[in-house]
Design a protein around this motif. Structure first.
Motif, short mmCIF file in Angstrom:
data_model
loop_
_atom_site.label_atom_id
_atom_site.label_comp_id
_atom_site.label_asym_id
_atom_site.label_seq_id
_atom_site.Cartn_x
_atom_site.Cartn_y
_atom_site.Cartn_z
N ILE A 76 34.04 53.91 57.82
CA ILE A 76 35.21 53.19 57.32
C ILE A 76 34.91 51.69 57.27
N VAL A 77 34.27 51.16 58.30
CA VAL A 77 33.89 49.74 58.32
C VAL A 77 32.99 49.43 57.13
N LYS A 78 32.02 50.30 56.87
CA LYS A 78 31.12 50.10 55.73
C LYS A 78 31.90 50.04 54.42
N ARG A 79 32.84 50.95 54.25
CA ARG A 79 33.64 50.96 53.02
C ARG A 79 34.48 49.70 52.89
N LEU A 80 35.07 49.26 53.98
CA LEU A 80 35.88 48.03 53.94
C LEU A 80 35.01 46.82 53.59
N LEU A 81 33.83 46.73 54.19
CA LEU A 81 32.92 45.63 53.87
C LEU A 81 32.49 45.68 52.40
N ASP A 82 32.18 46.88 51.92
CA ASP A 82 31.73 47.04 50.53
C ASP A 82 32.79 46.60 49.52
#
Length: 184
Positions: A76-82
């Motif tokens: 989820i963190v990766k998606r938010l950063l992306d």
């Protein structure tokens, strides 16, 4: 993190297999399942963005051990950063996710306008955010859950009590099963 007022639950079921608390995953496995680099994983652990809940690193030679939930949050963190959400808002979202029950996570959608992150637990809340001009994108946590679950199904885990390596559904297992069926 702002939350919309509950107006009903998603009809989407909690993933059937649930979470296995006795299984942990080492860094490389967590990276593969979350779609991140080991450098990101290490940095996020050292800066306390997402720390391993089963076993943190204690000096040289120890290996972190991540839970299923940890890997879900990593993805989820990766998606938010992306999508361009700022690190400060991601930290708020992660703190909020940590405080929720596992069943709550599966029925949650995270919406963002690029600045703030909002939790929605009903279709009406999503629609209200989008119509109000606040929601630009959403992350259905239940769908991310199933993606992580599928990824981990082909990777190895480790029993937290014995340290035994587990191959949850190694592709070779299916081939071996079919050979046994033909031979037997």
């Amino acid at each position: 993190m702002p939350t919309a007022t509950p107006q009903g639950a998603y009809p989407e079921d909690v993933p059937a297999s649930g979470v296995v608390d006795e299984v942990g995953y080492r860094g490389p496995t967590a990276c593969a399942a979350a779609g991140i680099t080991y450098r990101q994983l290490d940095y996020w652990a050292r800066t306390a963005l997402v720390e391993p809940s089963i076993r943190p690193a204690h000096g040289a030679g120890t290996q972190r051990l991540y839970s299923f939930r940890d890997i879900l949050v990593l993805k989820i963190v990766k998606r938010l950063l992306d999508t361009g959400v700022g690190l400060q808002n991601i930290r708020v979202a992660v703190a909020h996710l940590r405080g929720r029950g596992v069943a709550d996570l599966a029925g949650m959608t995270l919406m963002s306008d690029g600045a703030s992150v909002y939790e929605c637990t009903s279709y009406d809340q999503v629609v209200d955010l989008v119509q109000g001009g606040q929601g630009v994108f959403g992350i259905a946590v239940g769908a991310v859950w199933r993606e992580v679950e599928a990824s981990l199904g082909t990777l190895q885990g480790e029993r937290t009590d014995t340290g035994e390596t587990l191959y949850r559904h190694h592709p070779g297992d299916e081939l071996a099963r079919r050979r046994r069926e033909r031979a037997g």
